[in-house]
Design an enzyme around this catalytic site. Structure first.
Site, short mmCIF file in Angstrom:
data_model
loop_
_atom_site.label_atom_id
_atom_site.label_comp_id
_atom_site.label_asym_id
_atom_site.label_seq_id
_atom_site.Cartn_x
_atom_site.Cartn_y
_atom_site.Cartn_z
N HIS A 13 -14.93 -3.91 8.12
CA HIS A 13 -14.17 -3.61 6.90
C HIS A 13 -14.40 -4.64 5.80
O HIS A 13 -13.65 -4.66 4.82
CB HIS A 13 -12.67 -3.49 7.19
CG HIS A 13 -12.34 -2.52 8.27
ND1 HIS A 13 -12.52 -1.16 8.13
CD2 HIS A 13 -11.85 -2.70 9.52
CE1 HIS A 13 -12.15 -0.54 9.25
NE2 HIS A 13 -11.75 -1.46 10.11
N ARG B 170 -7.18 -7.95 -9.62
CA ARG B 170 -7.89 -9.20 -9.92
C ARG B 170 -9.35 -8.88 -10.15
O ARG B 170 -9.78 -7.72 -10.04
CB ARG B 170 -7.77 -10.17 -8.74
CG ARG B 170 -8.23 -9.55 -7.42
CD ARG B 170 -8.32 -10.54 -6.29
NE ARG B 170 -8.49 -9.92 -4.99
CZ ARG B 170 -9.62 -9.44 -4.52
NH1 ARG B 170 -10.70 -9.47 -5.26
NH2 ARG B 170 -9.69 -8.90 -3.31
N LYS C 23 0.80 -1.22 0.00
CA LYS C 23 0.00 0.00 0.00
C LYS C 23 0.84 1.27 0.00
O LYS C 23 0.48 2.27 -0.63
CB LYS C 23 -0.95 0.00 1.20
CG LYS C 23 -2.06 -1.04 1.10
CD LYS C 23 -3.01 -0.91 2.27
CE LYS C 23 -4.25 -1.79 2.09
NZ LYS C 23 -3.93 -3.22 2.08
N GLU D 79 -3.25 6.41 8.15
CA GLU D 79 -4.00 7.34 7.32
C GLU D 79 -5.01 8.12 8.14
O GLU D 79 -5.49 7.65 9.18
CB GLU D 79 -4.76 6.59 6.23
CG GLU D 79 -3.89 5.98 5.17
CD GLU D 79 -4.70 5.24 4.13
OE1 GLU D 79 -4.14 4.96 3.07
OE2 GLU D 79 -5.89 4.95 4.38
#
Length: 650
Positions: free
Chosen positions: A234, A296, A116, A200
């Protein structure tokens, strides 16, 4: 075009790929583990190759066996589905070295988006907006805490190599940071072998909107957006396309950003660029930020297919076989609205615990698309994800598509395992969701009203009673008449531990008088329709062995009561910690003699790709530890026994 491909996956996605391959005249090869020997995807394939034992690490993740299966069967390409090896660049390179096409992006593209922090740096360079945060390599806890303070709470700690909500923690205050960081790093290490994290800014009214992209290695197009804001822990629960409240300006801004992201890495195949969106004041062209790119096919790809008319698997096969993009951006349009729900075998009232079982009855609505990897008679195994099906509806408007979903869920029938069906039905009827007021916190805010187990009313119980009495069929002969009077039949049965007793008197053929719950009602069967208490009741009664299920919106399961059966077991004893499902004991945190408080973590059980912490139900002392880390246990197995302090000392 390929003549034969191997699908390096199982379940729903393997079946989905095979359906398109068959339509294109492409032969398919399935691979399977011991647990999947009789599975649906094996039955659908033209050929099938056994690749190992139940655990994914011994079968679906063993690259050498999959490649050998492709060579042995003459497969020209390998479709990875999603999960398992689908985002493993080493596997892509192994396919290339073997001269077998990988039906997906290049190893270079996967690596570019695999971490990430590196992906965000690449996106900044490509002009894609990213969330403010710390993405550095220095993982010193003191530095990370200082960076969190600079960003400003609340912040989100995320595993650099993460996915599926693992290694992710929300931190709302400085005092909570240290514990959350340790927990996130530990989970990330276990799940991915990499404990590195990034930090973040947490958007307080977040929406999760993602854009479907497709590239041919040079150029890319987007197939519009999907809203995946309805999440729990999540993980996505319901997805829809297009996103509620989307404007042409914001759609263009997000679509352009997504295609820039794909073209920046020379992307080939289907991919998804995920954005976190500030939904507090409506969607804005400057109110979305890049989160990650999934290299994907996504689980939720069907909603994009039905609004665009594009078969994404067909596009994957065509591009992987050397064709250019089948359509250009100006040739793609949106038709109506679509929803997808994920039907799982899980115990919602028990905290969404994954469940197992043999599906003795399975039926989907004819008014919806149902993508499933299981059939009646199949087992929901503890070794893999417990998804039963994805149910997809499409309509000319959002309201129509949602109405079709409500109807499709009401017509879905599952016997053999607990499911999240009632939870999904509650969600599609939720006022805010129905109005398009969605954000990622909706489920958590209303969890208490969304998760209670539905209780069967007297109508459903009366129909169940007829099922146990053998009187629910349309061809049931008249029974219950004596020489001078009607003779009632008494049946005993139960629902989730509650014992019920009903007295049934057959008044005339297909007309019954039922005494139940201290009252009585009349039930009539006319032309295949139930009338209960004078009301038309569109229910179905299914009798399977000693069990009866009444399908009437929800699935109400009843069991026969054996009067000779003596209750046994812990009976909810808070002193005994039991395994809530079959699984692997990942860790035991206590030893005999340890003093614990209610809520203290005692052990961690891993099942169906998730970790579940087992906590003390009361204060006490650990009297016995009956399990060990690394051991496999069955549901209901005793793991830890607590005692009072005085009892332990004695």
């Amino acid at each position: 075009m390929f003549k034969k491909i191997l699908i390096a996956n199982r379940g729903e996605i393997a079946c989905r790929v095979m359906e398109t391959a068959r339509k294109m005249g492409v032969k398919t090869v399935a691979v399977y583990s011991d647990a999947d020997a009789k599975s649906k995807h094996v039955a659908m394939a033209d050929e099938a190759v056994h690749i190992g034992a139940n655990a994914p690490a011994d079968s679906y993740l063993v690259q050498e066996r999959i490649l050998q299966a492709a060579k042995d069967t003459g497969a020209e390409g390998i479709h990875p589905g999603y999960g398992f090896l689908s985002e493993n660049p080493d596997f892509v390179e192994a396919c290339d070295a073997a001269g077998i096409a990988f039906i997906g992006p290049s190893a270079k593209a996967i690596r570019a988006m695999g971490l990430k922090d590196a992906a965000k740096a690449l996106m900044i360079e490509a002009g894609v907006p990213v969330v403010p945060g710390y993405h550095g390599e220095d993982q010193d806890p003191k530095l990370l805490k200082a960076e969190a303070a600079k960003i400003g709470y609340p912040v989100l700690i995320k595993a650099v190599a993460g996915g599926g909500g693992k290694g992710m923690r929300l931190v709302e205050a400085d005092a909570d940071f240290d514990a959350a960081l340790a927990s996130a790093m530990g989970e990330a290490k276990t799940a991915f072998g990499n404990d590195a994290v990034l930090i973040e800014k947490f958007v307080t009214s977040p929406r999760h909107i993602e854009v479907q992209v497709f590239g041919d290695g040079t150029s890319a197009v987007h197939l519009f957006e999907r809203d995946c804001s309805l999440q729990r822990r999540h993980q996505k629960v319901i997805e829809e396309a297009p996103a509620p409240g989307m404007t042409a300006e914001v759609r263009k801004a997000m679509g352009d950003a997504a295609t820039r992201a794909a073209e920046a890495i020379g992307y080939a195949g289907a991919g998804t660029v995920e954005f976190i969106v500030d939904g507090s004041g409506g969607l804005r062209a400057d109110g979305f930020w890049f989160m990650e790119m999934n290299t994907r096919l996504q689980v939720e790809h069907p909603v994009t297919e039905v609004i665009t008319g594009v078969d994404l698997v067909e596009w994957q096969l065509r591009v992987a076989s050397g064709e250019s993009l089948p359509k250009q951006q100006d040739e793609l349009t949106i038709d109506g609205h679509s929803f997808e729900v994920r039907l799982y075998a899980e115990d919602v009232p028990a905290g969404f615990l994954p469940a197992t079982g043999t599906l003795t009855h399975l039926q989907f609505s004819e008014g919806a698309r149902s993508d499933s990897g299981v059939r009646t008679g199949d087992e929901i195994s503890p070794w893999y994800d417990p998804m039963i099906a994805k149910i997809i509806t499409h309509g000319g408007s959002r309201d129509i598509a949602l109405g079709k979903m409500a109807q499709a869920l009401a017509e879905t029938q599952v016997v053999g395992s607990v499911t999240n069906l009632a939870f999904l039905r509650a969600l599609v009827r939720h006022d805010d969701f129905a109005a398009g007021r969605v954000d990622t916190g909706l489920i958590d805010r209303d969890i208490d009203t969304l998760t209670p187990d539905p209780v069967p009313c007297i109508k459903a119980r009366s129909l169940a009673a007829l099922g146990f009495a053998g009187l629910a069929g349309d061809n049931t002969p008249e029974t219950g008449f004596g020489l001078w009077a009607r003779v009632p039949v008494t049946v005993k049965f139960s629902h989730k531990g509650e014992e019920l007793e009903a007295r049934i008197t057959t008044m005339t053929h297909r007309n019954f008088h039922i005494e139940l719950d201290g009252g009585f009602t009349t039930v009539t069967r006319t032309d295949g329709i139930w009338w209960v208490g004078g009301d038309k009741t569109p229910a179905e009664v299914v009798v399977l062995g000693d069990n009866v299920t009444v399908f009437w919106g929800n699935n109400y399961h009843f069991e026969a009561v054996d009067v000779l059966d003596v209750a046994h077991g812990a009976g909810g004893d808070p002193s005994l910690i039991e395994a809530p499902m079959p699984g692997l004991v990942k860790a035991v945190m206590v030893e005999a003699g340890a003093v614990v408080k209610e809520g203290d973590a005692l052990a961690v059980l891993e099942a169906m790709k998730m970790e579940h912490t087992l906590a003390a139900a009361r204060d006490g002392v650990v009297a016995e530890v009956l399990c060990a880390a690394g051991g496999q246990v069955e549901a209901g197995a005793a793991l830890i026994r607590l005692a009072d302090q005085g009892e332990a000392a004695a």
